[in-house]
Design a protein around this motif. Structure first.
Motif, short mmCIF file in Angstrom:
data_model
loop_
_atom_site.label_atom_id
_atom_site.label_comp_id
_atom_site.label_asym_id
_atom_site.label_seq_id
_atom_site.Cartn_x
_atom_site.Cartn_y
_atom_site.Cartn_z
N GLY A 15 0.01 -1.64 -1.81
CA GLY A 15 0.60 -0.43 -2.39
C GLY A 15 0.95 0.57 -1.31
N LYS A 16 1.15 1.81 -1.74
CA LYS A 16 1.58 2.86 -0.81
C LYS A 16 0.73 4.11 -0.97
N ASN A 17 -0.58 3.92 -1.09
CA ASN A 17 -1.48 5.05 -1.20
C ASN A 17 -1.35 5.94 0.03
N PRO A 18 -0.94 7.21 -0.12
CA PRO A 18 -0.68 8.06 1.05
C PRO A 18 -1.93 8.36 1.87
N VAL A 19 -3.08 8.45 1.23
CA VAL A 19 -4.32 8.74 1.96
C VAL A 19 -4.69 7.55 2.85
N LYS A 20 -4.57 6.35 2.29
CA LYS A 20 -4.89 5.15 3.07
C LYS A 20 -3.89 4.95 4.20
N ARG A 21 -2.61 5.18 3.91
CA ARG A 21 -1.59 5.04 4.95
C ARG A 21 -1.84 6.03 6.09
N ALA A 22 -2.23 7.25 5.73
CA ALA A 22 -2.48 8.26 6.75
C ALA A 22 -3.64 7.86 7.66
N LEU A 45 -4.12 -8.35 4.22
CA LEU A 45 -4.52 -9.70 4.63
C LEU A 45 -4.67 -10.66 3.46
N TYR A 46 -5.32 -10.22 2.41
CA TYR A 46 -5.63 -11.09 1.27
C TYR A 46 -4.37 -11.59 0.56
N ASP A 47 -3.28 -10.82 0.63
CA ASP A 47 -2.06 -11.16 -0.09
C ASP A 47 -1.11 -12.08 0.68
N LEU A 48 -1.41 -12.36 1.95
CA LEU A 48 -0.44 -13.08 2.78
C LEU A 48 -0.41 -14.57 2.47
N PRO A 49 0.78 -15.15 2.26
CA PRO A 49 0.89 -16.61 2.12
C PRO A 49 0.68 -17.28 3.47
N ALA A 50 0.39 -18.57 3.45
CA ALA A 50 0.02 -19.29 4.67
C ALA A 50 1.09 -19.24 5.75
N ASP A 51 2.37 -19.15 5.35
CA ASP A 51 3.45 -19.17 6.34
C ASP A 51 3.94 -17.77 6.71
N HIS A 52 3.19 -16.74 6.36
CA HIS A 52 3.60 -15.38 6.68
C HIS A 52 3.50 -15.12 8.18
N THR A 53 4.42 -14.32 8.69
CA THR A 53 4.44 -14.01 10.13
C THR A 53 3.14 -13.38 10.59
N GLU A 214 8.38 -8.16 5.43
CA GLU A 214 8.44 -9.33 4.56
C GLU A 214 7.82 -9.00 3.21
N LEU A 215 8.47 -9.45 2.15
CA LEU A 215 7.97 -9.18 0.81
C LEU A 215 6.71 -10.00 0.54
N THR A 216 5.69 -9.35 0.02
CA THR A 216 4.47 -10.05 -0.39
C THR A 216 4.13 -9.61 -1.82
N LYS A 217 3.46 -10.47 -2.54
CA LYS A 217 3.06 -10.13 -3.90
C LYS A 217 1.54 -10.03 -3.97
N ARG A 218 1.06 -9.27 -4.93
CA ARG A 218 -0.38 -9.15 -5.13
C ARG A 218 -0.92 -10.50 -5.58
N ARG A 219 -2.07 -10.88 -5.02
CA ARG A 219 -2.61 -12.20 -5.31
C ARG A 219 -4.05 -12.08 -5.80
#
Length: 366
Positions: A15-22, A45-53, A214-219
């Motif tokens: 997501g784009k939580n501003p506090v976490k991003r800051a 990390l948890y959302d990355l597929p095996a072939d993600h950069t 790269e687009l990732t989806k919640r897993r």
């Protein structure tokens, strides 16, 4: 990165939580200002597929590194292990402020021994054995960047301590991991001035943004802690959605992770070794909190305030209910207690139950 510095990887919050991003940006800015480490940023990390950069980059790292994520350290460690990114779990002094556990320098000793040629390994780990150490730090334990920067600087200073050889040789079972000949394609460094804009930093440094476009989806999928797993196969018997399988050595593994039903942690409740982690679950014990810390306990307030033993569901009953709900949602028939109920633990000697056992088996919805 071939600079010889310790690599620090910041795994962004979903997501784009501003506090976490800051907080992520402040840490990156301060680390780059210090100049002691190389800093990279990857998506969650948890959302990355095996072939993600981002995972390709992590696999290319040849030595020790630190990863900061919005996961419990144990969960992050076994997510990495699942992706064939192995290493000893380094101990950090940066823990939850509610925990009052004594810290040791065992990892520092092991690293110095390794630098002299000795090989130390964690016997309980079965995946990705390697002589390096990976420090996993939970970004939820502090709200200020300075605490994380101080801990990373401490780690960097410890592994940079020069070791004087005494002319002794030690047998080694394996060699340190080597960087692959082909590295992942990494986007150009983003100026720190852009990354740290929220903090008002004024610096000309840079940080690697790896796969963040790269687009990732919640897993949602289980992760196995192989330091606890006894290979009892309770999970593969209980899960009816094809998530689990076995490898060539008949060792349990998560085979079809995307077949897991979002929000369902049923298999973790029937695991007798508490070896199945769902890193995004709201209950700390299921999400990978260490069993020794207070965060790992699940407390049923109804029992603390007069509820009887008959008023609470057992972990098995909760698991059966969760599984049936997902079966019905799939258009299948609920099976209740008729299928996959744990049997391999029957006949084993068990200690008498006490009040703590009742609490740990209670509802976690409060």
């Amino acid at each position: 990165m071939a600079s010889g510095k310790l690599t620090v990887v910041i795994s962004q919050a979903p997501g784009k939580n501003p506090v976490k991003r800051a907080l992520e940006e402040d840490i990156a800015v301060q680390l780059m200002l210090g100049g002691q480490v190389d800093v990279s940023v990857i998506p969650h990390l948890y959302d990355l597929p095996a072939d993600h950069t981002g995972l390709m980059f992590l696999r290319s790292l040849p030595g020790h590194f630190v990863i900061l994520s919005w996961l419990y350290p144990r969960a992050a460690h076994w997510v990495l292990d699942r992706q064939k990114i192995g290493g000893r779990l380094g101990r950090t002094r940066l823990v939850d402020e509610d925990e009052d556990e004594a810290e040791t320098d065992d990892d520092s000793v092991a690293i110095l021994a390794e630098m002299n040629g000795a090989h130390a390994e964690t016997a309980s780990e079965t995946h990705g054995k390697t002589s390096r150490t990976i420090w996993s730090i939970d970004l939820r334990v502090r709200s200020d960047a300075a605490a994380y920067v101080e801990e990373i600087q401490r780690i960097a200073a410890e592994i940079a301590v020069p070791v004087v050889s005494l002319g002794l040789s030690f047998p080694s079972k394996s060699t340190p991991p080597q960087a692959p000949s082909t590295l992942p394609v990494i986007s150009p460094p983003t100026p720190i001035a852009e990354i740290g804009a929220a903090s008002g930093a004024n610096t000309s440094g840079s940080v690697q943004q790896i796969g963040t476009e790269e687009l990732t989806k919640r897993r949602w999928y289980p992760v196995i802690d192989y330091s606890r797993c006894t290979n009892c196969m309770e999970c593969i018997d209980f899960c009816l959605f094809g998530v689990y399988g076995v490898d060539a050595l008949d060792r349990i593994l998560v085979e079809q992770q995307d077949s897991c039903k979002k929000g369902c942690p049923a298999c973790s409740r029937v695991c007798p070794a508490n070896a199945i982690i769902f890193p995004e679950h709201k209950t700390a014990a299921i999400a990978g909190a260490d069993g020794d810390g207070p965060a790992a306990f699940k407390v049923d307030l109804s029992k603390l305030f007069g509820g009887g033993n008959d008023s609470a569901e057992s972990a098995l009953e909760m698991a059966v209910k969760e599984r049936d709900q997902e079966l019905v949602a799939d258009g299948r028939e609920a099976v209740g207690m008729k299928v996959g109920i744990p049997k391999r633990q029957e006949g084993k000697a068990q200690s008498p139950r006490d009040n703590l056992d009742d609490l740990l088996d209670s509802l976690d919805s409060f």
